[in-house]
Design a protein around this motif. Structure first.
Motif, PDB file in Angstrom:
ATOM      1  N   LEU A   1       0.828  -1.204   0.000  1.00 33.24           N
ATOM      2  CA  LEU A   1       0.000   0.000   0.000  1.00 33.24           C
ATOM      3  C   LEU A   1       0.867   1.261   0.000  1.00 33.24           C
ATOM      4  CD1 LEU A   1      -2.858   1.273   0.184  1.00 33.24           C
ATOM      5  CD2 LEU A   1      -2.614   1.182   2.685  1.00 33.24           C
ATOM      6  N   ALA A   2       1.960   1.222   0.765  1.00 34.01           N
ATOM      7  CA  ALA A   2       2.859   2.384   0.823  1.00 34.01           C
ATOM      8  C   ALA A   2       3.460   2.664  -0.560  1.00 34.01           C
ATOM      9  CB  ALA A   2       3.961   2.139   1.860  1.00 34.01           C
ATOM     10  N   GLU A   3       3.786   1.606  -1.301  1.00 31.82           N
ATOM     11  CA  GLU A   3       4.317   1.782  -2.659  1.00 31.82           C
ATOM     12  C   GLU A   3       3.276   2.426  -3.571  1.00 31.82           C
ATOM     13  OE1 GLU A   3       6.919  -2.380  -2.665  1.00 31.82           O
ATOM     14  OE2 GLU A   3       5.356  -2.081  -4.178  1.00 31.82           O
ATOM     15  N   VAL A   4       2.048   1.920  -3.475  1.00 35.69           N
ATOM     16  CA  VAL A   4       0.973   2.456  -4.316  1.00 35.69           C
ATOM     17  C   VAL A   4       0.722   3.928  -3.954  1.00 35.69           C
ATOM     18  CG1 VAL A   4      -1.479   2.259  -4.914  1.00 35.69           C
ATOM     19  CG2 VAL A   4      -0.097   0.182  -4.631  1.00 35.69           C
ATOM     20  N   HIS A   5       0.743   4.222  -2.647  1.00 38.84           N
ATOM     21  CA  HIS A   5       0.521   5.603  -2.214  1.00 38.84           C
ATOM     22  C   HIS A   5       1.588   6.545  -2.782  1.00 38.84           C
ATOM     23  CE1 HIS A   5       0.571   8.937   0.936  1.00 38.84           C
ATOM     24  NE2 HIS A   5      -0.534   9.097   0.243  1.00 38.84           N
ATOM     25  N   ALA A   6       2.836   6.066  -2.801  1.00 39.67           N
ATOM     26  CA  ALA A   6       3.926   6.903  -3.333  1.00 39.67           C
ATOM     27  C   ALA A   6       3.662   7.251  -4.801  1.00 39.67           C
ATOM     28  CB  ALA A   6       5.264   6.180  -3.180  1.00 39.67           C
ATOM     29  N   MET A   7       3.107   6.315  -5.561  1.00 45.00           N
ATOM     30  CA  MET A   7       2.793   6.588  -6.971  1.00 45.00           C
ATOM     31  C   MET A   7       1.679   7.627  -7.084  1.00 45.00           C
ATOM     32  SD  MET A   7       3.069   2.923  -8.943  1.00 45.00           S
ATOM     33  CE  MET A   7       1.558   2.279  -8.272  1.00 45.00           C
ATOM     34  N   VAL A   8       0.676   7.512  -6.207  1.00 46.83           N
ATOM     35  CA  VAL A   8      -0.434   8.480  -6.232  1.00 46.83           C
ATOM     36  C   VAL A   8       0.088   9.879  -5.896  1.00 46.83           C
ATOM     37  CG1 VAL A   8      -2.610   9.160  -5.125  1.00 46.83           C
ATOM     38  CG2 VAL A   8      -2.213   6.753  -5.716  1.00 46.83           C
ATOM     39  N   LEU A   9       0.963   9.961  -4.909  1.00 48.30           N
ATOM     40  CA  LEU A   9       1.520  11.264  -4.526  1.00 48.30           C
ATOM     41  C   LEU A   9       2.262  11.916  -5.688  1.00 48.30           C
ATOM     42  CD1 LEU A   9       2.944  10.758  -0.901  1.00 48.30           C
ATOM     43  CD2 LEU A   9       0.987  12.176  -1.589  1.00 48.30           C
ATOM     44  N   GLY A  10       2.802  11.078  -6.571  1.00 45.35           N
ATOM     45  CA  GLY A  10       3.519  11.586  -7.741  1.00 45.35           C
ATOM     46  C   GLY A  10       2.632  12.443  -8.634  1.00 45.35           C
ATOM     47  N   ILE A  11       1.332  12.117  -8.712  1.00 45.16           N
ATOM     48  CA  ILE A  11       0.450  12.934  -9.552  1.00 45.16           C
ATOM     49  C   ILE A  11      -0.518  13.792  -8.728  1.00 45.16           C
ATOM     50  CG2 ILE A  11       0.545  11.392 -11.558  1.00 45.16           C
ATOM     51  CD1 ILE A  11      -2.332  10.497 -10.761  1.00 45.16           C
ATOM     52  N   ALA A  12      -0.659  13.479  -7.435  1.00 44.28           N
ATOM     53  CA  ALA A  12      -1.589  14.236  -6.578  1.00 44.28           C
ATOM     54  C   ALA A  12      -0.930  14.465  -5.218  1.00 44.28           C
ATOM     55  CB  ALA A  12      -2.896  13.462  -6.420  1.00 44.28           C
ATOM     56  N   PRO A  13      -0.064  15.476  -5.127  1.00 44.93           N
ATOM     57  CA  PRO A  13       0.724  15.688  -3.905  1.00 44.93           C
ATOM     58  C   PRO A  13      -0.134  15.951  -2.654  1.00 44.93           C
ATOM     59  CG  PRO A  13       1.485  17.119  -5.698  1.00 44.93           C
ATOM     60  CD  PRO A  13       0.223  16.462  -6.168  1.00 44.93           C
ATOM     61  N   GLN A  14      -1.370  16.409  -2.859  1.00 48.01           N
ATOM     62  CA  GLN A  14      -2.239  16.684  -1.706  1.00 48.01           C
ATOM     63  C   GLN A  14      -2.885  15.421  -1.158  1.00 48.01           C
ATOM     64  OE1 GLN A  14      -3.075  16.960  -4.808  1.00 48.01           O
ATOM     65  NE2 GLN A  14      -5.115  16.094  -4.994  1.00 48.01           N
ATOM     66  N   ALA A  15      -2.750  14.294  -1.844  1.00 47.32           N
ATOM     67  CA  ALA A  15      -3.439  13.056  -1.447  1.00 47.32           C
ATOM     68  C   ALA A  15      -2.650  12.332  -0.354  1.00 47.32           C
ATOM     69  CB  ALA A  15      -3.652  12.155  -2.667  1.00 47.32           C
ATOM     70  N   SER A  16      -2.548  12.976   0.795  1.00 50.86           N
ATOM     71  CA  SER A  16      -1.593  12.539   1.817  1.00 50.86           C
ATOM     72  C   SER A  16      -2.120  11.471   2.771  1.00 50.86           C
ATOM     73  CB  SER A  16      -1.139  13.758   2.626  1.00 50.86           C
ATOM     74  OG  SER A  16      -2.285  14.393   3.181  1.00 50.86           O
ATOM     75  N   THR A  17      -3.417  11.193   2.714  1.00 48.98           N
ATOM     76  CA  THR A  17      -3.993  10.240   3.676  1.00 48.98           C
ATOM     77  C   THR A  17      -3.733   8.784   3.277  1.00 48.98           C
ATOM     78  OG1 THR A  17      -5.760  11.763   4.283  1.00 48.98           O
ATOM     79  CG2 THR A  17      -6.151   9.429   4.742  1.00 48.98           C
ATOM     80  N   VAL A  18      -3.275   8.005   4.249  1.00 48.86           N
ATOM     81  CA  VAL A  18      -3.189   6.549   4.086  1.00 48.86           C
ATOM     82  C   VAL A  18      -4.056   5.944   5.188  1.00 48.86           C
ATOM     83  CG1 VAL A  18      -1.727   4.498   4.055  1.00 48.86           C
ATOM     84  CG2 VAL A  18      -0.848   6.668   3.166  1.00 48.86           C
ATOM     85  N   SER A  19      -5.269   5.509   4.814  1.00 46.99           N
ATOM     86  CA  SER A  19      -6.203   4.941   5.780  1.00 46.99           C
ATOM     87  C   SER A  19      -6.009   3.435   5.803  1.00 46.99           C
ATOM     88  CB  SER A  19      -7.635   5.305   5.373  1.00 46.99           C
ATOM     89  OG  SER A  19      -8.573   4.647   6.204  1.00 46.99           O
ATOM     90  N   ALA A  20      -5.381   2.945   6.875  1.00 43.71           N
ATOM     91  CA  ALA A  20      -5.065   1.511   6.962  1.00 43.71           C
ATOM     92  C   ALA A  20      -4.919   1.118   8.414  1.00 43.71           C
ATOM     93  CB  ALA A  20      -3.773   1.206   6.214  1.00 43.71           C
ATOM     94  N   GLY A  21      -5.281  -0.125   8.714  1.00 48.04           N
ATOM     95  CA  GLY A  21      -5.158  -0.613  10.079  1.00 48.04           C
ATOM     96  C   GLY A  21      -6.503  -0.642  10.762  1.00 48.04           C
ATOM     97  N   MET A  22      -6.831  -1.811  11.345  1.00 50.16           N
ATOM     98  CA  MET A  22      -8.076  -2.002  12.067  1.00 50.16           C
ATOM     99  C   MET A  22      -7.706  -2.506  13.471  1.00 50.16           C
ATOM    100  SD  MET A  22     -10.222  -3.407   8.747  1.00 50.16           S
ATOM    101  CE  MET A  22     -10.692  -4.944   9.430  1.00 50.16           C
ATOM    102  N   SER A  23      -8.701  -2.962  14.233  1.00 50.89           N
ATOM    103  CA  SER A  23      -8.412  -3.369  15.618  1.00 50.89           C
ATOM    104  C   SER A  23      -7.263  -4.378  15.704  1.00 50.89           C
ATOM    105  CB  SER A  23      -9.661  -3.983  16.257  1.00 50.89           C
ATOM    106  OG  SER A  23     -10.682  -3.016  16.382  1.00 50.89           O
ATOM    107  N   ALA A  24      -7.220  -5.319  14.745  1.00 53.20           N
ATOM    108  CA  ALA A  24      -6.251  -6.409  14.852  1.00 53.20           C
ATOM    109  C   ALA A  24      -4.863  -6.066  14.308  1.00 53.20           C
ATOM    110  CB  ALA A  24      -6.795  -7.645  14.119  1.00 53.20           C
ATOM    111  N   ASP A  25      -4.765  -5.053  13.445  1.00 52.17           N
ATOM    112  CA  ASP A  25      -3.477  -4.854  12.757  1.00 52.17           C
ATOM    113  C   ASP A  25      -3.030  -3.394  12.690  1.00 52.17           C
ATOM    114  OD1 ASP A  25      -5.211  -3.860  10.834  1.00 52.17           O
ATOM    115  OD2 ASP A  25      -5.004  -5.572   9.477  1.00 52.17           O
ATOM    116  N   LEU A  26      -3.496  -2.574  13.627  1.00 45.71           N
ATOM    117  CA  LEU A  26      -3.144  -1.152  13.552  1.00 45.71           C
ATOM    118  C   LEU A  26      -1.641  -0.921  13.697  1.00 45.71           C
ATOM    119  CD1 LEU A  26      -2.573   0.585  16.480  1.00 45.71           C
ATOM    120  CD2 LEU A  26      -4.924  -0.091  16.858  1.00 45.71           C
TER     121      LEU A  26
END
Ligand SMILES: *Cc1c(COP(=O)(O)O)cnc(C)c1O
Length: 247
Positions: A197-222
């Motif tokens: 997910l972090a890799e994919v996010h880095a690609m998104v930031l390349g075209i949308a620098p404001q897209a800074s949110t990474v929503s990930a992690g639930m009760s079991a894996d935060l």
């Protein structure tokens, strides 16, 4: 249990209970941030209230929670209506799969839609938000499933199609692309999934620098999600208790 304990349990209100569990989750987030040298302020909490009553959302709002997550259109809409003005003290996030015929309805109550995984959905959300005279934050839900079969059944955009989708969303008038969201596959290795997910996010930031949110992690894996850069965790069970309906 001693009689004194029983008295304590009986007098504990739901709001006290939520307050206590919030503190425990807060401590977990703080510890996870400390373990990887991040600031605790970099990770926001989204309390997932799906299947729980509107009164719990009210209690959470009074306890200072800023945002809640819901997974079903009708349920969320009903809660928002029931709470009246109090509902506006929190931001409402849609985190469940959105069927196209529900997208306009979702656009009327959701402040953020985290589960955008295809252009057709984004387009209807944009039209719906425009019709409601508002603009909406969206996240692209990234599928971290290893097989295409699971990608299709659980929703989420395949990783290699995310930048194309991001590019198209940037062209829609009423949507603001705020980042990415994902659920780690179960069974599976959350570390591996969140690293992807972090890799994919880095690609998104390349075209949308404001897209800074990474929503990930639930009760079991935060903890794993925070170690891989999550800026928001979505926590249900660890705060609200077990859901009788599993979804
Ligand atoms: C239900 C749900 C959560 C919360 O899960 P818990 O295990 O209860 O913390 C988070 N994200 C999504 C997308 C969900 O559907």
């Amino acid at each position: 249990m001693t009689p004194e304990d029983a008295i304590g349990v009986e007098s504990m209100t739901r709001q006290d209970e939520l307050h206590e569990r919030l503190a425990l989750v807060d401590a977990r987030i703080a510890a996870a941030c400390a373990a990887c040298g991040r600031s605790k302020d970099d990770v926001r909490l989204l309390v997932v209230t799906k299947t729980f009553p509107a009164s719990d959302v009210a209690a959470l709002a009074r306890l200072g929670c800023a945002q809640v997550g819901e997974s079903r259109d009708q349920e969320a809409r009903a809660k928002r209506e029931e709470l009246g003005a109090l509902a506006d003290r929190v931001r409402w996030h849609m985190i469940g799969q959105v069927q196209r015929n529900k997208a306009r309805s979702v656009a009327a109550w959701a402040d953020v839609v985290e589960s955008v995984d295809r252009l057709a959905l984004a387009e209807v959300l944009s039209t719906g938000a425009q019709a409601a005279g508002r603009s909406m934050d969206v996240l692209i839900q990234v599928s971290l499933e290893e097989s295409t079969h699971d990608q299709a059944s659980r929703g989420g955009c395949p990783p290699d199609e995310v930048t194309e989708l991001a590019d198209r969303i940037l062209g829609l008038p009423a949507l603001r692309l705020a980042g990415v969201m994902a659920v780690a596959p179960h069974p599976g290795d959350p570390d591996r999934a969140f690293a992807r997910l972090a890799e994919v996010h880095a690609m998104v930031l390349g075209i949308a620098p404001q897209a800074s949110t990474v929503s990930a992690g639930m009760s079991a894996d935060l903890e794993a999600a925070i170690a891989h850069g999550a800026t928001q965790v979505r926590i249900g069970g660890a705060i609200l208790g077990n859901r009788t309906v599993l979804r």
